[in-house]
Scaffold this active site. Sequence first.
Site: not given
Length: 705
Positions: A62, A103, A106, A126
């Site tokens: 992210a 991300g 993910e 994270e």
Amino acid sequence: MSQIVTADRDGIRILTLDNPPVNALSFALSAELLPLVRAAEDDANVRAVIFSGANGIFSGGADVNDFATEPTPETKTIRDVIAAIERGKKTYVAAIDGNALGGGLELSLACDYRIATTRSKVGLPEIKLGLLPGAGGTQRLPRLIGAQAAMQMMLKGESVAADEAKKRGVLDEVVEGNVVDAAFGLACRALEKEPKRRLSQRQAELGIPGLTANALPFVAAQAHKMVPPEDNGGFAAHKLIDAVEAAVELPFGRGIAREARLFDELVRSAPSAALRHVFFAERELGKIPGLPAAEPMKIERAGVVGGGLMGTGIAITFANAGIPVTVVEPSDEATERGKQMVFGMYMNQVQKGRMTQEEAWKRGQSVVYTDDYAELADCDVVIEAVFENMDVKKDVFKKLDGIVKPSAILATNTSTLDVDEMAAVTQRPEQFLGLHFFAPANIMQLLEIVRGKRTSPQTLATAIALGKTLRKKGVVSGNEFGFIGNRMLFDYSREAMALAEEGVPPYRIDAVMKDFGFAMGPFAMFDLSGLDVFWHIQQAKTEMKGRSNIVDRMYREKRIGQKSGKGFYRYEKGNREPIRDEEAEKILAEEAAAAGIAPREAGDDEIRKRLVYALVNVGADLLARGVALRPGDIDIVYVYGYGFPPHHGGPMWYADEVGVKSVYDDVLRFQKEFGDQWRPAPLLAEIAQSGGTFAAYTSKELVHA
Ligand code: NAD
């Protein structure tokens, strides 16, 4: 500008993320990617979709800036893209070359297949920002590799190399060469057999031999015990464990909803905001306002003078960065110790499987010991790490100046001496500065880069670039006594000593600071670094002497800390664990009484405030005088050099967290009660009175005092 490149090959759509430098999955990128996924789903000619990344990376995750942005109903995030894939009917393949983190991983986990090149790394880091993977990672990874393994990987925030990731089951294939071609082949084969393998369709197992999912409460309870307490750095870890528990316990959709709720709590939490501040402050370090543009010099050979504890650690740091280094050390005994330390360090790396024999051998060989200064002639930089004595250091620099090539930079690793005074004995004060490493230099990440009065922009730029090459957090500091870190430590130590003189036992002061999140309290730290060091500093700087003669007395009685088996604590042989020592407390009480200091009570709150606010007050002074350029620089020094709890973001961030006004009010109160050492720094007063924050403080341009 478009951040996705679309290409079609034989009915397979290739969507390449292109958002330099790390293909961050920002709101903007997601807004562009979402319709592309939907279009691929709607296009009857598209049989499968491959995601890949430009810029030598799949995706770094992210965009951390987005975490501070409140999404509007129109905002698209990577969660929306992943939800579209989840609902979709096509086959999806992630083609990973370079990192797939956060991300990025993910997004890959939402695909049916993951294929990566050997050089790639995958991970969900994270937790390092006080968050948990919030785009399905906590629900899909346990379904892929088992809850236990997934939890470990996420709690550590580990980046796993491709081969290992395949072993663990995170990746389907690892290839050499062009990963998109390989993904294309994989997609074609997959289309012929079973088309879809969405992880959402699977049940998560614990992944512990002999245990079924029934054992989940027990496993989760154990995990909660293994991580730090919720209010002391473990905030995100506990929520992460809860999310993994949900992956095993709940149907996929409800697990995802639980994950989203936990993520939202974290993203708004103070610990995560603090960790993100540290993350951004690190990225600011190399930017020096007002520094004229200058090309850094190439550093291809380094020299170190003094092969003691620090010199050897510094030499290892260079060797690790692939820069050959020559160490000048006159004493045979010290040379032998240094060589043993280098050898032992690399042996240890091999034993732990972190380095091959060959690599260890190569690096070990790149550190050469000699007693001849002439061998430093060709070095591009030479760092002095001899005894902390001005005359000895001046002699060293006079000698070096005559031997080392004219273009080379000379640097001192002094902790407390005047960098300009040393520079003045050389013919090259423009190419002179302080490079203050922390012990052990090959492990500690902090490096203070001390600019002298005459240090040139090019020398400073070279030092900043060198810091990056050595993988250090290089913080630029002015030539203040103690620079940034130790200058602040003196005030912190002053308050710790004062409290002890007032009758608060050292173990209690240490316990309060550990509760706050410090790795160790001040008295354990004094004992570790040695009270002899402290004593020597006090001899040189009499204004550093406290109210009582406690340091003198401890020094005289050979209570200098771990080295002598006793200091403020006592130590059992071969054990570094501090044990409360009533003898030391008695000495403290005697010296306090002799100095006329009356015992008084101090609550935990007062102990914490006196220590931390002492840091804030002197930090504000260093900022105003341009010794430190930014509040974030001070925070980096404290987090990386002194064990300040990162979840409080560093002393200056912490002051903002508490409210600068409230810190100021306490400082005024302490001034009334304890004296003028607590006079508020003008900048602290100014920010408090205007209702501002340190975060909003804009640094002055680099000025040479
Ligand atoms: P040390 O005593 O372990 O090592 C100093 C070495 O320098 C000795 O091996 C000595 O033989 C050698 N030496 C002395 N004079 C020399 C000369 N003229 N030429 C070549 N070598 C000479 O000390 P240390 O702890 O490594 O500290 C070195 C410097 O680093 C000091 O300035 C100290 O303040 C600074 N420093 C120390 C720490 C720490 O925690 N120990 C941290 C940061 C900076």
